[in-house]
Scaffold this active site. Structure first.
Site, PDB file in Angstrom:
ATOM      1  N   HIS A   1      -3.172   6.370   3.817  1.00 20.86           N
ATOM      2  CA  HIS A   1      -3.192   4.926   3.762  1.00 20.86           C
ATOM      3  C   HIS A   1      -4.420   4.835   4.561  1.00 20.86           C
ATOM      4  CE1 HIS A   1      -2.657   0.943   6.000  1.00 20.86           C
ATOM      5  NE2 HIS A   1      -2.561   0.725   4.485  1.00 20.86           N
TER       6      HIS A   1
ATOM      7  N   SER B   1       0.723  -1.174   0.109  1.00 17.80           N
ATOM      8  CA  SER B   1       0.018   0.005  -0.151  1.00 17.80           C
ATOM      9  C   SER B   1       0.814   1.208   0.029  1.00 17.80           C
ATOM     10  CB  SER B   1      -0.773   0.090   1.091  1.00 17.80           C
ATOM     11  OG  SER B   1      -1.801  -1.070   1.142  1.00 17.80           O
TER      12      SER B   1
ATOM     13  N   ARG C   1       0.836   7.866   5.881  1.00 20.65           N
ATOM     14  CA  ARG C   1      -0.007   6.889   6.711  1.00 20.65           C
ATOM     15  C   ARG C   1      -1.359   7.441   6.777  1.00 20.65           C
ATOM     16  NH1 ARG C   1       1.036   2.400   9.818  1.00 20.65           N
ATOM     17  NH2 ARG C   1       2.899   2.831   9.553  1.00 20.65           N
TER      18      ARG C   1
END
Lengths: 206, 206
Positions: free
Chosen positions: A37, A11, A34
């Site tokens: 994500h 990812s 993040r």
């Protein structure tokens, strides 16, 4: 079937590829990546704002075992408590604390505000995380501006249509290290993701 | 200062105004509007997908005191447990259940998958809520297609870059009532918002 850590690595590779060229230094990118994500929303690239000392101050505080206090239980359970334990730190949310209900009733204020007041003694040198309530962030800013508290880091990411953007615009003007964004978006999930990125960095070698 | 319920009412008015003309019937709009309220992301208007029986089946299940099982603790704590209690219902997440760790170790599968397997007996006529793990949704679809379980509703909103969109595309083809979306976005916060909209509807007069 891929394992969870393989899925995360893949990812992150996809996000790096799709994000293209950007100006974030590597440590800031760990936070922004993040957040993307967690949200699958590349708008964060353009709207996140990181105070220049935010990451160094947040990582140092985590390593010192600081208190991390959240405005919601969603943010609390989204933060990787298990990875904090090695530093001696802990995550707390005061919303269900009985002192908060008492303070709110006595002073005629919302529980979100009262939770900030009750958290103050624990918050010096700690990290305050707002994922939901603009009123919590506004109350904290009041206390910071009055010199009553100086957290190591404020993660200010309330979401919504009333006062969220306004409260974050005020935080942007504060000289306390902060991570926030412009606009209405935010949330307990992205707030927890920011803290988790810092926890990962705290566990890495300098 | 506005009270929390006044802020919510004003936010909903702002969303109604900015959303403009749309085709959602009033009951579906209650769900979509709350998702936009939680995410501040109007893209949800275009990407959410509600099975025609989703709301009626979900509201009836909540009124009957069904089990609501989530894939994450974030979704669990985001659901208004207090408003469920009057119907006799409860929210559970099995990720930290010791049977899940045992099943995962014994069968060599992820905890997300094992948590679905352990939840199956509780899930007939219940609501399964996926806010994070595509593997959980894929496992549930396997069980539904094999005829091993038929929930009243599947809220399938995993987020991410690997298998999230694919798992939701499969759910769209299932004849079990579902609420899902196209694309990568999702999350425990929006999944909880969907369930909270249904809980509010369950408490209203028909």
């Amino acid at each position: 079937m891929m394992k969870p850590n393989e899925i995360e690595r893949l990812s992150f590779q996809m996000i790096d590829g799709e994000a293209g060229v950007h100006d974030f230094p590597p440590d800031q990118w760990q936070v922004v990546r993040r957040v993307i994500h967690t949200s699958a929303d590349f708008e964060w690239q353009g709207m996140i704002r990181l105070h220049p000392e935010a990451i160094a101050s947040g990582v140092a505080a985590i390593r010192s075992g600081c208190a991390i206090i959240t405005d919601t239980n969603m943010a609390r359970v989204g933060i990787r408590q298990r990875d904090l334990t090695r530093f001696g730190g802990a995550v707390a949310c005061y919303m269900a604390d009985e002192r908060v209900a008492e303070t709110a009733a006595r002073e005629g204020i919302t529980r979100a505000k009262a939770a900030v007041d009750v958290a103050l003694p624990a918050l010096a040198g700690g990290i305050y995380v707002v994922g939901n309530a603009p009123t919590a962030l506004l109350r904290l800013i009041e206390h910071m501006e009055a010199g009553r508290v100086r957290p190591a880091l404020v993660v200010g990411l309330p979401v919504g249509f009333v006062n969220a953007a306004e409260s974050k615009a005020l935080l942007l003007g504060c000289d306390v290290p902060h991570i926030t964004n412009v606009g209405r978006k935010g949330g307990s999930n992205v707030a927890a993701a920011v803290v988790n990125a810092l926890i990962v960095m705290a566990g890495e070698k300098d």
